[in-house]
Design a protein around this motif. Structure first.
Motif, PDB file in Angstrom:
ATOM      1  N   ILE A   1      -4.800   4.892 -20.220  1.00  0.00           N
ATOM      2  CA  ILE A   1      -6.268   4.729 -20.229  1.00  0.00           C
ATOM      3  C   ILE A   1      -6.783   4.460 -18.804  1.00  0.00           C
ATOM      4  N   SER A   2      -6.094   3.594 -18.059  1.00  0.00           N
ATOM      5  CA  SER A   2      -6.584   3.294 -16.702  1.00  0.00           C
ATOM      6  C   SER A   2      -6.489   4.526 -15.805  1.00  0.00           C
ATOM      7  N   SER A   3      -5.472   5.360 -15.995  1.00  0.00           N
ATOM      8  CA  SER A   3      -5.371   6.592 -15.198  1.00  0.00           C
ATOM      9  C   SER A   3      -6.521   7.534 -15.527  1.00  0.00           C
ATOM     10  N   LEU A   4      -6.881   7.603 -16.810  1.00  0.00           N
ATOM     11  CA  LEU A   4      -8.011   8.461 -17.198  1.00  0.00           C
ATOM     12  C   LEU A   4      -9.324   7.911 -16.641  1.00  0.00           C
ATOM     13  N   GLN A   5      -9.437   6.596 -16.560  1.00  0.00           N
ATOM     14  CA  GLN A   5     -10.639   6.013 -15.946  1.00  0.00           C
ATOM     15  C   GLN A   5     -10.716   6.410 -14.465  1.00  0.00           C
TER      16      GLN A   5
END
Ligand SMILES: [Zn+2]
Length: 244
Positions: free
Chosen positions: A192-196
């Protein structure tokens, strides 16, 4: 002078343009929370070459954070997360300017925190804080990149005032927030943080299609990504309050 050698893999074939890299290097991004999502977002932004970041967090590093909050080192247990995070960035990429605020963001103290930043990444862990941040971002016309995880699941969307619905349009704001202690797993949090961080790249450089009026839902147990479309809900209390 810009040290492009560090970033040259960003703008080779099928990457971004050199102009896009310059835009990243000139950009400023505000990161709300230096926990699990914050760790991943900070690492990715520092690697991509976002020129300036500001990190907001009031907590200190605890041993039980270290299963997922991979920016914080064991030796930093007991230190402020914002300091621990800044240390990591400075060791990794000293060209990145880092601002900090060790503050528990609320409706009374947020105003100075958000000045000078037009992109906010929501890395808070509590949904109460996430909905508060949604209202603040909307009120001050800031782009908000929402991410959240619950156990093996997570979701992400990009909220652009006047162009998209808000967090409360897509996920109805609960009347009462109950503190649920759900698991936080490193690979899920870091998906999720990479997609953010990818949303930051797309927004800053104008590359590709950000998740606007779309929420991406990840299910790590089923190995599944789903996209749901949404729009501004005319009955949304947050959006209508903002329009008044
Ligand atoms: Zn709304």
């Amino acid at each position: 002078m810009i040290k492009f050698a560090r970033y040259e893999k960003n703008f080779e074939k099928e990457g971004i343009t050199k102009e896009a890299q310059e835009r990243l290097l000139a950009s400023k991004v505000l990161i709300m929370g230096a926990g699990g999502l914050g760790s991943g977002v900070i690492m990715n932004l520092a690697a991509m070459g976002v020129g300036q970041i500001k990190i907001i967090d009031d907590d200190i590093v605890e041993e039980s954070n270290l299963n997922r909050q991979i920016i914080h080192k064991y030796k930093n247990i007991g230190r402020a997360k914002v300091i621990s995070a800044k240390d990591w960035v400075q060791e990794f990429n000293s060209d990145i300017k880092v601002e900090l605020d060790k503050i528990n963001l609320n409706e009374l103290n947020y105003f100075n925190v958000i000045q000078g930043y037009d992109i906010i990444v929501d890395c808070f862990d509590s949904y109460e804080s996430k909905y508060m941040l949604n209202e603040i971002a909307l009120r001050h016309n800031k782009i908000l990149i929402h991410g959240g995880t619950q156990g093996f699941r997570g979701q992400i969307t990009t909220i652009v005032p006047s162009k998209t619905g808000c967090l409360a349009c897509v996920m109805q704001k609960p009347k009462i927030f109950k503190e649920e202690h759900l698991a936080s797993l490193s690979p899920v949090v870091n998906v999720i943080s990479s997609l953010q961080a990818l949303e930051v790249l797309k927004i800053v450089t104008g590359t590709g299609e950000p998740l606007m009026n779309k929420i991406m839902i990840f299910d790590g147990l089923k190995s599944e990504f789903k996209i749901l479309n949404y729009a501004k809900n005319i009955a949304c209390e947050v959006c209508s309050a903002n329009e008044r």
